[in-house]
Scaffold this motif. Structure first.
Motif, PDB file in Angstrom:
ATOM      1  N   ARG A 133      -7.296  -3.407  -1.334  1.00 23.21           N
ATOM      2  CA  ARG A 133      -7.532  -3.665   0.088  1.00 23.21           C
ATOM      3  C   ARG A 133      -7.563  -5.139   0.488  1.00 23.21           C
ATOM      4  O   ARG A 133      -7.345  -5.467   1.650  1.00 23.21           O
ATOM      5  CB  ARG A 133      -8.852  -3.016   0.511  1.00 23.21           C
ATOM      6  CG  ARG A 133      -8.870  -1.505   0.329  1.00 23.21           C
ATOM      7  CD  ARG A 133     -10.106  -0.873   0.950  1.00 23.21           C
ATOM      8  NE  ARG A 133     -10.001   0.580   0.886  1.00 23.21           N
ATOM      9  CZ  ARG A 133     -10.526   1.335  -0.071  1.00 23.21           C
ATOM     10  NH1 ARG A 133     -11.195   0.743  -1.047  1.00 23.21           N
ATOM     11  NH2 ARG A 133     -10.393   2.646  -0.063  1.00 23.21           N
ATOM     12  N   LYS A 148      -3.442   5.738   0.945  1.00 23.36           N
ATOM     13  CA  LYS A 148      -4.694   5.233   1.508  1.00 23.36           C
ATOM     14  C   LYS A 148      -5.481   4.400   0.502  1.00 23.36           C
ATOM     15  O   LYS A 148      -6.057   3.373   0.845  1.00 23.36           O
ATOM     16  CB  LYS A 148      -5.544   6.408   1.992  1.00 23.36           C
ATOM     17  CG  LYS A 148      -6.871   5.995   2.623  1.00 23.36           C
ATOM     18  CD  LYS A 148      -7.619   7.197   3.150  1.00 23.36           C
ATOM     19  CE  LYS A 148      -8.085   8.100   2.015  1.00 23.36           C
ATOM     20  NZ  LYS A 148      -8.936   9.221   2.498  1.00 23.36           N
ATOM     21  N   ASP A 149      -5.479   4.831  -0.753  1.00 28.16           N
ATOM     22  CA  ASP A 149      -6.272   4.122  -1.757  1.00 28.16           C
ATOM     23  C   ASP A 149      -5.452   3.681  -2.961  1.00 28.16           C
ATOM     24  O   ASP A 149      -5.994   3.444  -4.035  1.00 28.16           O
ATOM     25  CB  ASP A 149      -7.445   4.991  -2.210  1.00 28.16           C
ATOM     26  CG  ASP A 149      -7.000   6.340  -2.773  1.00 28.16           C
ATOM     27  OD1 ASP A 149      -5.786   6.604  -2.772  1.00 28.16           O
ATOM     28  OD2 ASP A 149      -7.863   7.121  -3.213  1.00 28.16           O
ATOM     29  N   ARG A 157       0.859  -1.185   0.000  1.00 27.93           N
ATOM     30  CA  ARG A 157       0.000   0.000   0.000  1.00 27.93           C
ATOM     31  C   ARG A 157       0.893   1.232   0.000  1.00 27.93           C
ATOM     32  O   ARG A 157       1.654   1.472   0.928  1.00 27.93           O
ATOM     33  CB  ARG A 157      -0.903   0.001   1.241  1.00 27.93           C
ATOM     34  CG  ARG A 157      -1.956  -1.083   1.249  1.00 27.93           C
ATOM     35  CD  ARG A 157      -3.112  -0.802   0.316  1.00 27.93           C
ATOM     36  NE  ARG A 157      -3.956   0.284   0.830  1.00 27.93           N
ATOM     37  CZ  ARG A 157      -4.953   0.094   1.669  1.00 27.93           C
ATOM     38  NH1 ARG A 157      -5.237  -1.124   2.117  1.00 27.93           N
ATOM     39  NH2 ARG A 157      -5.688   1.120   2.079  1.00 27.93           N
TER      40      ARG A 157
END
Length: 370
Positions: A219, A153-154, A150
């Motif tokens: 995610r 965050k997205d 990651r």
């Protein structure tokens, strides 16, 4: 424009504002008449509906460009092998498609329009079938996730190892499916590296809202997961014969194909200056900046300019990346590669036109993650 092209565009204009309804009617007729075809399509059909219409519009718009039309449809046929499409399915699809357009065009629909679409679809189907039959590769490749990170965050960057070699060119994209999390849902993502000896492929993905696939890849995807990759597509490739300096313009995860092209250049370039403009909303979204700076330090011919459109404290350039590109230059003698969201690409192409960059020297890749 020939009569066929004129008739296709005239008739499409009758239903264009009802695209969603046309697509819904098409699939309803298709699945009612041939229920067995339903299992070829994803459970969630929202994006699939828009993609069908997008493919039709592209086919119609390229009909007057035989070479581009031919390659697009052959590639589409190769790509559709991942859905296990058989030649006999094309006739069923064509009939449902024409019936759907006839339904929403109403009284303005004519026999001439009917025949034009029948003729055009016959050509489309023929070329797609030829493309599929000429492809000796498997319908898709299984690949194991060997790294997943990651970066924001997205945003995630992950690497996969195909179970057998997958040949592609720098700048191309592939369809990706994650059977464990979202079976039968395919989305296209650019490969973020040039072909490597170990055959690994890297992807940069941003999770968009409640996107079925992008959210899963960011995610929920884990090292050890198996994904499936379809045949490579896309023509945003380097021309090694060109001696012109190059400008890359990337927005967000649109950096992926640019990174692939840049990696290819590091293997042979000695004479061309390369300018990379990388834009995002805020500094966190400049997720690969450390690697870009490392490359710029290693290769004297590469310069990197970063910009944020919504981060007033960012020490680099401020504004949309297309505005930033306009502050530099002149660019009329350069090759351009542009990649990012639809609005970003559109703004950049408009800016380059205003800067009098010939369109023949611009290649671009516009995408939307779901």
């Amino acid at each position: 424009m020939g009569d066929l092209g004129r008739l296709l565009k005239e008739s499409w204009s009758l239903v264009e504002e009802h695209q969603d309804k046309v697509a819904g009617y098409f699939y309803a007729r298709l699945f009612l008449s041939h229920p067995d075809l339903r299992e070829l399509f994803p459970v969630h059909m929202d994006v699939q509906r828009s993609r069908l219409l997008g493919a039709i519009v592209t086919a119609v718009q390229t009909l007057e460009d035989p070479e581009k039309f031919d390659e697009y449809l052959r590639s589409l046929g190769r790509d559709h092998r991942k859905f296990h499409v058989e030649p006999e399915h094309y006739e069923v699809v064509g009939g449902a498609l024409i019936e759907a357009m006839r339904e929403y065009a109403g009284e303005q629909w004519s026999v001439e329009y009917d025949q034009a679409w029948a003729d055009a679809y016959a050509v489309i189907a023929s070329k797609m079938i030829q493309g599929a039959e000429a492809d000796s590769n498997p319908p898709y490749w299984y690949a194991e996730v060997v790294a997943h990170e990651r970066r924001a965050k997205d945003i995630a960057v992950f690497t996969v190892q195909p179970m057998q070699p997958l040949e592609f060119r720098a700048g191309q994209y592939v369809s990706v499916e994650c059977p464990r999390i979202q079976p039968r849902l395919w989305r296209t993502y650019s490969v973020a590296n040039a072909p490597r000896r170990d055959n690994t492929l890297e992807f940069h993905v941003r999770s968009i809202g409640a996107g079925w696939v992008s959210s899963a890849l960011v995610r929920r995807l884990e090292v050890g997961d198996m994904i499936r990759l379809a045949a490579p597509m896309g023509t945003m490739n380097l021309d090694r014969r060109s001696t012109r300096d190059t400008v890359f313009v990337a927005g967000g995860t649109g950096l992926a194909p640019i990174k692939s092209l840049l990696e290819e250049l590091t293997r042979y370039n000695r004479t061309r200056w390369v300018h990379l403009f990388f834009g995002a909303r805020n500094r966190e979204d400049l997720y690969d900046l450390a690697e870009l700076n490392r490359l710029a330090a290693r290769y004297p011919w590469l310069s990197v300019v970063t910009a944020c459109s919504d981060d007033p404290t960012f020490p680099g350039e401020q504004g949309n990346i297309s505005e930033v590109v306009a502050r530099y230059g002149p660019w009329s003698e350069h090759d351009f590669f542009v990649s990012g969201s639809g609005p970003m690409v559109k703004d950049t192409l408009k800016t380059l036109a205003e800067l009098q960059v010939p369109s023949i020297r611009i290649k671009y890749d516009s995408f939307t993650d779901f």
